[in-house]
Design an enzyme around this catalytic site. Sequence first.
Site, short mmCIF file in Angstrom:
data_model
loop_
_atom_site.label_atom_id
_atom_site.label_comp_id
_atom_site.label_asym_id
_atom_site.label_seq_id
_atom_site.Cartn_x
_atom_site.Cartn_y
_atom_site.Cartn_z
N LYS A 171 -6.78 -3.08 -2.36
CA LYS A 171 -6.88 -4.22 -1.43
C LYS A 171 -7.97 -5.20 -1.90
O LYS A 171 -8.76 -4.88 -2.79
CB LYS A 171 -7.19 -3.68 -0.03
CG LYS A 171 -6.04 -2.86 0.59
CD LYS A 171 -6.46 -2.34 1.96
CE LYS A 171 -5.30 -1.67 2.69
NZ LYS A 171 -5.71 -1.15 4.03
N TYR A 230 3.70 -5.18 5.94
CA TYR A 230 3.20 -4.46 7.12
C TYR A 230 4.13 -4.66 8.31
O TYR A 230 3.67 -4.84 9.44
CB TYR A 230 1.78 -4.92 7.45
CG TYR A 230 0.71 -4.25 6.61
CD1 TYR A 230 0.60 -2.86 6.53
CD2 TYR A 230 -0.24 -5.00 5.91
CE1 TYR A 230 -0.39 -2.24 5.78
CE2 TYR A 230 -1.24 -4.39 5.16
CZ TYR A 230 -1.31 -3.01 5.10
OH TYR A 230 -2.30 -2.40 4.37
N ARG A 243 -1.62 10.04 -0.87
CA ARG A 243 -2.27 9.97 0.45
C ARG A 243 -3.45 10.95 0.52
O ARG A 243 -4.48 10.65 1.12
CB ARG A 243 -1.27 10.28 1.57
CG ARG A 243 -0.23 9.22 1.82
CD ARG A 243 -0.78 7.91 2.33
NE ARG A 243 -1.39 7.99 3.64
CZ ARG A 243 -1.55 6.94 4.46
NH1 ARG A 243 -1.12 5.73 4.10
NH2 ARG A 243 -2.15 7.07 5.61
N THR A 302 -7.48 6.87 7.18
CA THR A 302 -7.53 5.41 7.32
C THR A 302 -8.96 4.90 7.58
O THR A 302 -9.38 3.90 7.01
CB THR A 302 -6.61 4.97 8.48
OG1 THR A 302 -5.28 5.47 8.22
CG2 THR A 302 -6.56 3.46 8.62
N ARG A 343 -11.33 6.71 -0.07
CA ARG A 343 -11.93 6.02 1.08
C ARG A 343 -13.23 6.68 1.51
O ARG A 343 -14.19 6.01 1.88
CB ARG A 343 -10.92 5.99 2.24
CG ARG A 343 -9.78 4.99 2.01
CD ARG A 343 -8.66 5.18 3.00
NE ARG A 343 -7.68 4.11 2.99
CZ ARG A 343 -6.51 4.16 3.63
NH1 ARG A 343 -6.18 5.25 4.33
NH2 ARG A 343 -5.66 3.15 3.58
N ASN A 390 -10.84 -0.62 3.86
CA ASN A 390 -10.71 0.74 3.33
C ASN A 390 -10.10 0.79 1.93
O ASN A 390 -9.53 1.80 1.53
CB ASN A 390 -9.93 1.63 4.31
CG ASN A 390 -8.58 1.04 4.66
OD1 ASN A 390 -8.16 0.05 4.07
ND2 ASN A 390 -7.88 1.66 5.59
N HIS A 426 -4.24 0.79 -0.16
CA HIS A 426 -3.03 1.10 0.62
C HIS A 426 -2.21 2.11 -0.17
O HIS A 426 -2.16 2.03 -1.40
CB HIS A 426 -2.18 -0.16 0.83
CG HIS A 426 -0.79 0.16 1.30
ND1 HIS A 426 -0.50 0.38 2.63
CD2 HIS A 426 0.37 0.34 0.62
CE1 HIS A 426 0.79 0.68 2.74
NE2 HIS A 426 1.34 0.66 1.54
N GLU A 430 8.80 0.03 0.34
CA GLU A 430 7.71 -0.74 -0.27
C GLU A 430 7.85 -0.90 -1.78
O GLU A 430 7.52 -1.97 -2.32
CB GLU A 430 6.37 -0.07 0.05
CG GLU A 430 6.00 -0.17 1.53
CD GLU A 430 4.79 0.68 1.93
OE1 GLU A 430 4.16 1.31 1.04
OE2 GLU A 430 4.47 0.71 3.13
O1 CDP Z 1 -3.46 2.29 5.53
P1 CDP Z 1 -3.04 3.45 6.40
O2 CDP Z 1 -1.58 3.83 6.21
O3 CDP Z 1 -3.97 4.63 6.27
O4 CDP Z 1 -3.22 2.97 7.93
P2 CDP Z 1 -2.25 2.18 8.91
O5 CDP Z 1 -2.36 2.81 10.25
O6 CDP Z 1 -0.88 2.07 8.33
O7 CDP Z 1 -2.90 0.74 9.00
C1 CDP Z 1 -2.77 -0.19 7.95
C2 CDP Z 1 -4.11 -0.84 7.73
O8 CDP Z 1 -4.44 -1.63 8.86
C3 CDP Z 1 -5.29 0.11 7.57
O9 CDP Z 1 -5.40 0.63 6.25
C4 CDP Z 1 -6.45 -0.77 7.94
O10 CDP Z 1 -6.87 -1.59 6.85
C5 CDP Z 1 -5.85 -1.65 9.03
N1 CDP Z 1 -6.17 -1.20 10.41
C6 CDP Z 1 -7.19 -1.82 11.11
O11 CDP Z 1 -7.84 -2.72 10.58
N2 CDP Z 1 -7.50 -1.43 12.39
C7 CDP Z 1 -6.81 -0.46 12.99
N3 CDP Z 1 -7.13 -0.10 14.24
C8 CDP Z 1 -5.77 0.20 12.30
C9 CDP Z 1 -5.48 -0.19 10.99
MG MG Z 2 0.21 2.97 6.79
#
Ligand code: CDP
Ligand code: MG
Length: 168
Positions: A19, A59, A95, A101, A112, A132, A135, A146
Amino acid sequence: MTQKTSKDPLIERTLVLVKPDGVERQISGEIITRIERTGLKIVGLKMTWMTKDFAKKHYKAHVTKAFYKSLEDFMISGPVFALCVEGISAIELVRKIVGATEPKSAAAGTIRGDYSHHSYAYADKKGIAIKNLIHASGDKNDAEYEVPLWFNDSELFEYKSVHEKHTL
Ligand code: CDP
Ligand code: MG
């Protein structure tokens, strides 16, 4: 759309993004090394700058969520590296290497957990996205959506890594 992979269903392709925070912190190489040294193989790699429209496609599961606006602002704030990574159970393995996350909660030893420290509480208070670094496709359905979203077939390469002598 289906992605082109080996006939063995256990060998998967997954999408990874470094990112904008990872690119701007100039730790893309270290992040990619974490993935590469497991023996997982990079079969596609590019640097690009996401548009708002493309962020909404990438997204699509999050566009209606409260945090989406800050996530989009973050993702279009700078360039990203996009990688397609291939290997045995690559989706789950990446993952695992990436970690949870929320950086504050991500286990030590994960990308992370080792390279970032943001929390939901701090990000929400500031009205910004969780920074973080990376992705990774969440599951097989996500990966199958994706990988072709980011890479044409002609941008994905089939070649043998030295690990394949010992693992396949
Ligand atoms: O990236 P990951 O699949 O672990 O998490 P996600 O739930 O799919 O969310 C995508 C991205 O959104 C996260 O990696 C964060 O950068 C952001 N996010 C955020 O800023 N605030 C949240 N409450 C949840 C996600
Ligand atoms: Mg995700």
